[in-house]
Design an enzyme around this catalytic site. Structure first.
Site, PDB file in Angstrom:
ATOM      1  CG  ASP A 143      -1.965   1.116   1.110  1.00 30.64           C
ATOM      2  OD1 ASP A 143      -1.723   2.066   0.339  1.00 30.64           O
ATOM      3  OD2 ASP A 143      -2.987   1.034   1.790  1.00 30.64           O
ATOM      4  CG  HIS A 202      -0.575   5.759   4.503  1.00 28.47           C
ATOM      5  ND1 HIS A 202      -1.546   6.056   5.437  1.00 28.47           N
ATOM      6  CD2 HIS A 202      -1.244   5.282   3.416  1.00 28.47           C
ATOM      7  CE1 HIS A 202      -2.740   5.743   4.948  1.00 28.47           C
ATOM      8  NE2 HIS A 202      -2.583   5.280   3.725  1.00 28.47           N
ATOM      9  CB  ILE A 208      -2.594   9.407   8.864  1.00 29.30           C
ATOM     10  CG1 ILE A 208      -3.120   9.029   7.452  1.00 29.30           C
ATOM     11  CG2 ILE A 208      -2.818  10.900   9.113  1.00 29.30           C
ATOM     12  CD1 ILE A 208      -4.623   9.205   7.303  1.00 29.30           C
ATOM     13  N   GLY A 259      -5.216   2.645   7.714  1.00 30.78           N
ATOM     14  CA  GLY A 259      -6.294   2.054   8.508  1.00 30.78           C
ATOM     15  C   GLY A 259      -6.113   0.551   8.645  1.00 30.78           C
TER      16      GLY A 259
HETATM   17  C1  LIG Z   1     -12.720   2.758  -2.294  1.00 27.08           C
HETATM   18  C2  LIG Z   1     -11.989   2.452  -1.031  1.00 27.08           C
HETATM   19  C3  LIG Z   1     -10.621   3.064  -0.909  1.00 27.08           C
HETATM   20  C4  LIG Z   1      -9.999   2.890   0.449  1.00 27.08           C
HETATM   21  C5  LIG Z   1      -8.547   3.338   0.555  1.00 27.08           C
HETATM   22  C6  LIG Z   1      -8.382   4.829   0.720  1.00 27.08           C
HETATM   23  C7  LIG Z   1      -6.975   5.287   0.967  1.00 27.08           C
HETATM   24  C8  LIG Z   1      -6.767   5.654   2.407  1.00 27.08           C
HETATM   25  C9  LIG Z   1      -6.256   4.774   3.233  1.00 27.08           C
HETATM   26  C10 LIG Z   1      -6.202   4.983   4.696  1.00 27.08           C
HETATM   27  O1  LIG Z   1      -5.748   4.121   5.363  1.00 27.08           O
HETATM   28  S1  LIG Z   1      -6.806   6.454   5.446  1.00 27.08           S
HETATM   29  C11 LIG Z   1      -6.528   6.123   7.181  1.00 27.08           C
HETATM   30  C12 LIG Z   1      -7.585   5.312   7.828  1.00 27.08           C
HETATM   31  N1  LIG Z   1      -8.831   6.002   7.931  1.00 27.08           N
HETATM   32  C13 LIG Z   1      -9.009   7.032   8.765  1.00 27.08           C
HETATM   33  O2  LIG Z   1      -8.104   7.473   9.442  1.00 27.08           O
HETATM   34  C14 LIG Z   1     -10.400   7.619   8.872  1.00 27.08           C
HETATM   35  C15 LIG Z   1     -10.793   7.808  10.317  1.00 27.08           C
HETATM   36  N2  LIG Z   1     -12.160   8.296  10.435  1.00 27.08           N
HETATM   37  C16 LIG Z   1     -12.473   9.607  10.392  1.00 27.08           C
HETATM   38  O3  LIG Z   1     -11.605  10.459  10.275  1.00 27.08           O
HETATM   39  C17 LIG Z   1     -13.931   9.964  10.481  1.00 27.08           C
HETATM   40  O4  LIG Z   1     -14.644   8.908  11.045  1.00 27.08           O
HETATM   41  C18 LIG Z   1     -14.557  10.271   9.082  1.00 27.08           C
HETATM   42  C19 LIG Z   1     -14.391   9.087   8.117  1.00 27.08           C
HETATM   43  C20 LIG Z   1     -13.885  11.535   8.492  1.00 27.08           C
HETATM   44  C21 LIG Z   1     -16.068  10.532   9.268  1.00 27.08           C
HETATM   45  O5  LIG Z   1     -16.239  11.453  10.302  1.00 27.08           O
HETATM   46  P1  LIG Z   1     -17.348  12.581  10.186  1.00 27.08           P
HETATM   47  O6  LIG Z   1     -17.420  13.263  11.486  1.00 27.08           O
HETATM   48  O7  LIG Z   1     -17.116  13.418   8.978  1.00 27.08           O
HETATM   49  O8  LIG Z   1     -18.645  11.729   9.891  1.00 27.08           O
HETATM   50  P2  LIG Z   1     -20.025  11.702  10.649  1.00 27.08           P
HETATM   51  O9  LIG Z   1     -20.618  13.094  10.600  1.00 27.08           O
HETATM   52  O10 LIG Z   1     -19.888  11.057  11.969  1.00 27.08           O
HETATM   53  O11 LIG Z   1     -20.925  10.724   9.743  1.00 27.08           O
HETATM   54  C22 LIG Z   1     -21.405  11.101   8.463  1.00 27.08           C
HETATM   55  C23 LIG Z   1     -22.044   9.874   7.831  1.00 27.08           C
HETATM   56  O12 LIG Z   1     -21.014   8.982   7.437  1.00 27.08           O
HETATM   57  C24 LIG Z   1     -21.117   7.732   8.158  1.00 27.08           C
HETATM   58  N3  LIG Z   1     -19.756   7.378   8.592  1.00 27.08           N
HETATM   59  C25 LIG Z   1     -19.052   8.003   9.558  1.00 27.08           C
HETATM   60  N4  LIG Z   1     -17.846   7.446   9.671  1.00 27.08           N
HETATM   61  C26 LIG Z   1     -17.789   6.456   8.761  1.00 27.08           C
HETATM   62  C27 LIG Z   1     -16.794   5.517   8.429  1.00 27.08           C
HETATM   63  N5  LIG Z   1     -15.605   5.471   9.050  1.00 27.08           N
HETATM   64  N6  LIG Z   1     -17.068   4.626   7.462  1.00 27.08           N
HETATM   65  C28 LIG Z   1     -18.261   4.622   6.838  1.00 27.08           C
HETATM   66  N7  LIG Z   1     -19.271   5.512   7.117  1.00 27.08           N
HETATM   67  C29 LIG Z   1     -19.021   6.407   8.073  1.00 27.08           C
HETATM   68  C30 LIG Z   1     -22.016   8.011   9.351  1.00 27.08           C
HETATM   69  O13 LIG Z   1     -22.699   6.840   9.727  1.00 27.08           O
HETATM   70  C31 LIG Z   1     -22.932   9.094   8.815  1.00 27.08           C
HETATM   71  O14 LIG Z   1     -23.954   8.492   8.062  1.00 27.08           O
HETATM   72  P3  LIG Z   1     -25.495   8.705   8.490  1.00 27.08           P
HETATM   73  O15 LIG Z   1     -25.605   8.178   9.877  1.00 27.08           O
HETATM   74  O16 LIG Z   1     -25.704  10.183   8.401  1.00 27.08           O
HETATM   75  O17 LIG Z   1     -26.291   7.929   7.507  1.00 27.08           O
END
Ligand SMILES: CCCCCCC/C=C/C(=O)SCCNC(=O)CCNC(=O)[C@H](O)C(C)(C)COP(=O)(O)OP(=O)(O)OC[C@H]1O[C@@H](n2cnc3c(N)ncnc32)[C@H](O)[C@@H]1OP(=O)(O)O
Length: 309
Positions: free
Chosen positions: A208, A213, A228, A231
Site C-alpha cells: 500500500d 502515509h 497518518i 487504517g
Molecule cells: C474505495 C476504497 C478506498 C480505500 C482506501 C483509501 C486510501 C486511504 C487509506 C487509509 O488508510 S486512510 C486512514 C484510515 N482512515 C481514517 O483514518 C479515517 C478515520 N475516520 C475519520 O476520520 C472519520 O470517522 C470520518 C471518516 C472523516 C467521518 O467522520 P465525520 O465526522 O465526517 O462523519 P459523521 O458526521 O460522523 O458521519 C457522516 C455519515 O457517514 C457515516 N460514517 C461516519 N464514519 C464512517 C466511516 N468510518 N465509514 C463509513 N461511514 C461512516 C455516518 O454513519 C454518517 O452516516 P449517516 O448516519 O448520516 O447515515
C-alpha cells in the site's frame, strides 16, 4: 459537493465492470506483513507472535494472520478508482471501513484471482460512501479463499443526489452493518501495543504505497499535519491482539472481521484494544492511549473455542 464536471449517472456507474486483478504471495510477504502490523514489535521472542514471522521447521510452516487477506483488496483502490458517471477528489479519500470473510485456512503462499465489483454507493451530503467488494479465488483450484468489502469515505463528494431522496445502493444484506455498540461492562481482555514512528513506512512495503502515509506534503494536501497510519495497519494490530488474547493464538479460528475507522492514528502512538467475548463474537474497540481517543471499532466472528474465558 461533487465538482461541476461530475455529472452523476447511476446507470453508467452501476453497469460499470471493474477489472479482475491478480495477487501472488509467498512466506516472505507473509512475514513482512506481520512485522508491519507489529508482530514481535515489543518482544522479538514472543511465542504468540514469532510464528507469524519465523518457523523453526522452515518458512513454509509460517502462520498467516487473517488480516493479510486485506492486501488482496488493494488493487488500484489506494489512489482512488476511475468510475464513469461519478467523480471525486482522490486526495480527500479516507478508508472508512473494512469487512473480511475468510473461508478456509490461509496457505503460506498462493496465487489468486480477485474478482472486483461495486458493492455500494451512498450520498451522505458532506461525503460519499463507496464500497468495493473483492472475492479472491485460488488460481488452479478456483476455490474461494476470502472476501473483502472495502469502504471509502470520500470527503466533499456528497450532495450529488436529491437531498429529500439521497442516493443509496447496496448489494449486500443490511445485517452486515459494521457499526457496533460498545458494551458498558468490563472487557474480557485488554491489549496495549506501541506502534513505531516508522510503522507506516514498514507497513507500506506490503503493497500500500499511498503517499498519504509517507509523504508530509501529500499529508498536508489531505488536511493532516503529518503522514497518518494506514487504517488496515491499525486493523492488523487490533485483530492480532484479539487472536492473542481470545483465540489462544490460533489465527485459523477467525471467520469474519469487521472494522470501522473512527479517527486517524499517527505512527508512534500507542494502541489499546479492549475486547468483549459474546458467544462466538468478539466486539472490540481500539483507542489511542496518548489522546484517549477511539480510533477503530468492530467485531470478529470466531469458529469456536475449546473453553470460555
Ligand atoms: C474505495 C476504497 C478506498 C480505500 C482506501 C483509501 C486510501 C486511504 C487509506 C487509509 O488508510 S486512510 C486512514 C484510515 N482512515 C481514517 O483514518 C479515517 C478515520 N475516520 C475519520 O476520520 C472519520 O470517522 C470520518 C471518516 C472523516 C467521518 O467522520 P465525520 O465526522 O465526517 O462523519 P459523521 O458526521 O460522523 O458521519 C457522516 C455519515 O457517514 C457515516 N460514517 C461516519 N464514519 C464512517 C466511516 N468510518 N465509514 C463509513 N461511514 C461512516 C455516518 O454513519 C454518517 O452516516 P449517516 O448516519 O448520516 O447515515
Amino acid at each position: 459537493m461533487a465538482s461541476s464536471d461530475s455529472e452523476f449517472n447511476p446507470d453508467l456507474l452501476l453497469a460499470h465492470k471493474l477489472p479482475e486483478t491478480r495477487s501472488t504471495y509467498n512466506e516472505r510477504d507473509v512475514a513482512i506483513y506481520a512485522l508491519g502490523v507489529g508482530a514481535c514489535g515489543q518482544d522479538a521472542v514472543d511465542s504468540d507472535e514469532l510464528k507469524f514471522v519465523y518457523h523453526e521447521n522452515g518458512q513454509e510452516h509460517i502462520q498467516v494472520l487473517p488480516t493479510f487477506v486485506s492486501l488482496f483488496s488493494l488493487g488500484s483502490l489506494t489512489h482512488g478508482l476511475d468510475l464513469p458517471g461519478f467523480k471525486y477528489d482522490p486526495s480527500l479519500l479516507l478508508h472508512g471501513q473494512q469487512y473480511i470473510e475468510v473461508y478456509r485456512p490461509l496457505p503460506s503462499k498462493a496465487s489468486l484471482i480477485n474478482k472486483v465489483s461495486l458493492a455500494g454507493l451512498q450520498d451522505k451530503g458532506k461525503a460519499a460512501i463507496l464500497e468495493i467488494e473483492t472475492r479472491s479465488y485460488e488460481q488452479g483450484s478456483d476455490e474461494l479463499l476470502c472476501m473483502n468489502r472495502t469502504t471509502g469515505f470520500l470527503r466533499g463528494a456528497g450532495g450529488f443526489s436529491n437531498s429529500y431522496q439521497p442516493f443509496s445502493y447496496k448489494n449486500y444484506p443490511s445485517t452486515q452493518s459494521l457499526a457496533v455498540k460498545i458494551p458498558q461492562t468490563q472487557p474480557s481482555a485488554v491489549c496495549e501495543e506501541r506502534t513505531q514512528p516508522s510503522q507506516a513506512l514498514l507497513y507500506r512495503l506490503s503493497g500500500d504505497y499511498n503517499p498519504l502515509h509517507s509523504d508530509p506534503n501529500v499529508a498536508k494536501l489531505a488536511r493532516f499535519p503529518r503522514p497518518i497510519l494506514h487504517g488496515l495497519c491499525t486493523l492488523g494490530f487490533a485483530i492480532k491482539a484479539i487472536i492473542k488474547c481470545i483465540c489462544k493464538g490460533d489465527p485459523s479460528t477467525v471467520k469474519t472481521i469487521s472494522g470501522r475507522f473512527l479517527a486517524t492514528v499517527f505512527p508512534g502512538e500507542t494502541l489499546i484494544t479492549e475486547m468483549w467475548l459474546q458467544g462466538l463474537r468478539v466486539i472490540y474497540q481500539t483507542k489511542v492511549k496518548e489522546r484517549n481517543k477511539a480510533v477503530l471499532s468492530g467485531y470478529v466472528d470466531i469458529r469456536g473455542l475449546s473453553s470460555s474465558l
